[in-house]
Scaffold this motif. Structure first.
Motif, PDB file in Angstrom:
ATOM      1  N   THR A 101      78.022  48.708  -2.360  1.00 11.86           N
ATOM      2  CA  THR A 101      78.154  47.844  -1.001  1.00 11.86           C
ATOM      3  C   THR A 101      77.197  46.769  -0.953  1.00 11.86           C
ATOM      4  O   THR A 101      76.487  46.449  -2.168  1.00 11.86           O
ATOM      5  CB  THR A 101      77.605  48.850   0.134  1.00 11.86           C
ATOM      6  OG1 THR A 101      76.183  49.054  -0.142  1.00 11.86           O
ATOM      7  CG2 THR A 101      77.976  50.476  -0.056  1.00 11.86           C
ATOM      8  N   ARG A 352      86.698  46.171   9.635  1.00  9.52           N
ATOM      9  CA  ARG A 352      88.094  45.678   9.028  1.00  9.52           C
ATOM     10  C   ARG A 352      88.745  46.833   8.455  1.00  9.52           C
ATOM     11  O   ARG A 352      89.888  47.248   8.677  1.00  9.52           O
ATOM     12  CB  ARG A 352      87.683  44.621   8.096  1.00  9.52           C
ATOM     13  CG  ARG A 352      87.618  43.383   8.801  1.00  9.52           C
ATOM     14  CD  ARG A 352      87.213  42.195   7.353  1.00  9.52           C
ATOM     15  NE  ARG A 352      88.008  42.127   6.256  1.00  9.52           N
ATOM     16  CZ  ARG A 352      89.013  41.223   6.004  1.00  9.52           C
ATOM     17  NH1 ARG A 352      89.125  40.190   7.107  1.00  9.52           N
ATOM     18  NH2 ARG A 352      89.653  41.215   5.163  1.00  9.52           N
ATOM     19  N   LYS A 358      81.786  54.196   3.361  1.00 14.37           N
ATOM     20  CA  LYS A 358      81.753  52.778   3.458  1.00 14.37           C
ATOM     21  C   LYS A 358      82.666  52.095   4.335  1.00 14.37           C
ATOM     22  O   LYS A 358      83.636  52.565   4.570  1.00 14.37           O
ATOM     23  CB  LYS A 358      81.823  52.092   1.901  1.00 14.37           C
ATOM     24  CG  LYS A 358      80.972  52.753   1.066  1.00 14.37           C
ATOM     25  CD  LYS A 358      81.440  52.432  -0.496  1.00 14.37           C
ATOM     26  CE  LYS A 358      80.385  53.233  -1.417  1.00 14.37           C
ATOM     27  NZ  LYS A 358      80.965  54.578  -1.617  1.00 14.37           N
ATOM     28  N   GLU A 360      84.082  48.051   5.677  1.00 10.83           N
ATOM     29  CA  GLU A 360      84.023  46.749   5.383  1.00 10.83           C
ATOM     30  C   GLU A 360      84.203  46.041   6.742  1.00 10.83           C
ATOM     31  O   GLU A 360      84.743  46.177   7.827  1.00 10.83           O
ATOM     32  CB  GLU A 360      85.277  46.353   4.577  1.00 10.83           C
ATOM     33  CG  GLU A 360      85.504  44.767   4.385  1.00 10.83           C
ATOM     34  CD  GLU A 360      86.850  44.736   3.656  1.00 10.83           C
ATOM     35  OE1 GLU A 360      87.767  43.921   4.285  1.00 10.83           O
ATOM     36  OE2 GLU A 360      86.894  44.751   2.369  1.00 10.83           O
ATOM     37  N   ILE A 368      82.159  38.599   5.321  1.00  8.96           N
ATOM     38  CA  ILE A 368      82.599  40.058   5.190  1.00  8.96           C
ATOM     39  C   ILE A 368      81.737  40.428   4.052  1.00  8.96           C
ATOM     40  O   ILE A 368      81.434  40.059   3.290  1.00  8.96           O
ATOM     41  CB  ILE A 368      84.003  39.735   4.570  1.00  8.96           C
ATOM     42  CG1 ILE A 368      85.064  39.336   5.562  1.00  8.96           C
ATOM     43  CG2 ILE A 368      84.700  41.018   4.194  1.00  8.96           C
ATOM     44  CD1 ILE A 368      86.283  39.072   5.179  1.00  8.96           C
ATOM     45  N   LYS A 369      81.281  41.893   4.497  1.00  8.31           N
ATOM     46  CA  LYS A 369      80.335  42.602   3.759  1.00  8.31           C
ATOM     47  C   LYS A 369      81.042  44.199   3.858  1.00  8.31           C
ATOM     48  O   LYS A 369      81.500  44.631   4.666  1.00  8.31           O
ATOM     49  CB  LYS A 369      79.014  42.675   4.330  1.00  8.31           C
ATOM     50  CG  LYS A 369      78.545  41.404   4.473  1.00  8.31           C
ATOM     51  CD  LYS A 369      78.058  40.640   3.023  1.00  8.31           C
ATOM     52  CE  LYS A 369      77.160  39.383   3.115  1.00  8.31           C
ATOM     53  NZ  LYS A 369      76.952  38.816   1.639  1.00  8.31           N
ATOM     54  N   LYS A 370      80.674  44.733   2.543  1.00  7.46           N
ATOM     55  CA  LYS A 370      80.890  46.283   2.510  1.00  7.46           C
ATOM     56  C   LYS A 370      79.538  46.934   2.521  1.00  7.46           C
ATOM     57  O   LYS A 370      78.743  46.617   1.710  1.00  7.46           O
ATOM     58  CB  LYS A 370      81.537  46.862   1.169  1.00  7.46           C
ATOM     59  CG  LYS A 370      81.836  48.021   1.275  1.00  7.46           C
ATOM     60  CD  LYS A 370      82.558  48.292  -0.119  1.00  7.46           C
ATOM     61  CE  LYS A 370      84.005  48.075  -0.303  1.00  7.46           C
ATOM     62  NZ  LYS A 370      84.685  48.570  -1.461  1.00  7.46           N
TER      63      LYS A 370
END
Length: 381
Positions: A101, A352, A358, A360, A368-370
């Motif tokens: 992540t 998203r 996890k 997104e 945008i991050k996980k």
């Protein structure tokens, strides 16, 4: 007992005496130092071994996560603790999940990923690699041995010798699990209270002290005088070793016994030994040779199933889990695509997609991050 002292050339040589005393129920103390399994480098090495065979041992993982330094400081560890508590998992499992992540910065994330991958690689070798060889691999590949090799402190050389002695001790057991169980039992034997104990110390620690009865052990060429000292310092080193011999001899007020072995197991290998040159330098008229004593030093080989008083009370055997960490696929906490959420580090964002535990997220400011679902809250909560 309090009248008796046993003097050794190097600190790592105390281990077999300690284990023998524990087996026989003889109270003792290590003067001027710690017991073998309580020394920093031994605790570190054992933590690495436990982290491999027991993924849920949080204390072991926490000890080695930044030893040697990997740039994994308090902030990283705090994040791991937060995730572990939220999902009720171990620190090692939390680390295995978070490295995929963006919850950690790139550098610590990469360091943590390398450590987790190394642990998983070592765990895969448990069943097809001897435990002594595996321990050496772990200490080398982790960078732990190199850390002490580069260390310039006076204690560094002794710590490296202690690590070699640890590997040698492991060779006396059939498996890594058996050895770690043995260590757990040994650590339960606390130092005996009161003054009536045998004193165990190095020759350096003995300076300025005297005892009625003194045993000087390991008087063999290569051990005393130390071959390493001779190689590094030549004649000057030999003279320093001879002065140490004099220190040892003059610690005895009433009776002195010097012992040497005809053969000795050194780091897992049996080697023939020659008596120290210092033995021949003793005045002939003041020495009484006793053959039985000469072989007593190396005659004991501890086993995990020893009888006698070694195991003073029964303890539950540690459970060692050789399996890889299982990841629960249902950890997204019900977050759905399009939900507005808040993340403490990245702020507000919109979900998203979800993948196992996890999420997104398209964050308003960070992009945008996980991230781990445990670190995300719905915006209206």
């Amino acid at each position: 007992l309090s009248d008796t002292a046993i003097l050794v050339r190097a600190s790592f040589q105390t281990r077999e005496f300690e284990e023998r005393f524990l087996q026989l129920g003889i109270p003792y103390r290590v003067y001027g130092g710690q017991r073998f399994y309580e020394r920093l480098e031994i605790r570190d090495a054992l933590a690495y071994l436990r982290a491999v065979v027991a993924p849920r041992d949080d204390l072991a993982f926490e000890r080695i996560v930044n030893t040697p330094k990997r740039g994994l400081g308090d902030a990283t560890l705090q994040t791991l603790h937060q995730l572990a508590r939220a999902q009720q998992i171990s620190l090692q499992e939390a680390a295995a999940r978070i490295v995929s992540t963006d919850d950690l910065k790139p550098k610590p994330r990469g360091s943590l990923r390398d450590l987790i991958q190394a642990i998983q690689r070592w765990r895969a070798q448990v069943l097809n690699t001897s435990h002594t060889e595996l321990a050496q691999i772990i200490l080398e590949e982790s960078g732990y041995t190199e850390m002490w090799q580069k260390d310039k402190s006076p204690e560094a050389a002794g710590r490296l010798e202690n690590l070699k002695e640890l590997i040698s001790a492991m060779g006396e057991f059939e498996s890594l699990g058996g050895f770690l169980e043995h260590v757990s039992l040994v650590m339960e034997n606390t130092e005996a209270a009161g003054a009536d104990v045998v004193t165990l110390m190095t020759l350096h620690s003995a300076k300025g002290l005297e005892f009625p009865v003194v045993f000087l052990t390991g008087w063999e060429e290569g051990i005393f005088p130390s071959q390493k000292t001779l190689d590094e310092n030549g004649t000057a080193g030999l003279e320093e070793e001879r002065r140490l011999a004099y220190v040892g001899i003059t610690r005895a007020r009433e009776k002195l016994t010097i012992t040497y072995a005809g053969s000795r197991r050194v780091y897992g290998q049996w080697q023939h030994a020659m008596p120290s040159r210092f033995v021949n330098e003793l005045p002939e008229g003041a020495v009484e040779h006793t053959g039985n004593v000469m072989n007593s030093y190396s005659g004991y080989t501890p086993r995990q199933n020893s009888s006698g008083n070694f195991y003073q009370r029964k303890l539950p055997a540690p459970k060692f889990d050789y399996d890889a960490i299982d990841i629960d696929p249902d950890r997204a906490h019900g977050l759905q695509r399009g939900a507005r959420v808040f993340h403490q580090k990245f702020g507000m964002g919109t979900v998203r997609a979800t993948e196992h535990d996890k999420v997104e997220i398209a964050f308003d400011q960070a992009g945008i991050k996980k991230v781990m679902a445990s670190f995300v809250k719905l915006a209206d909560t």
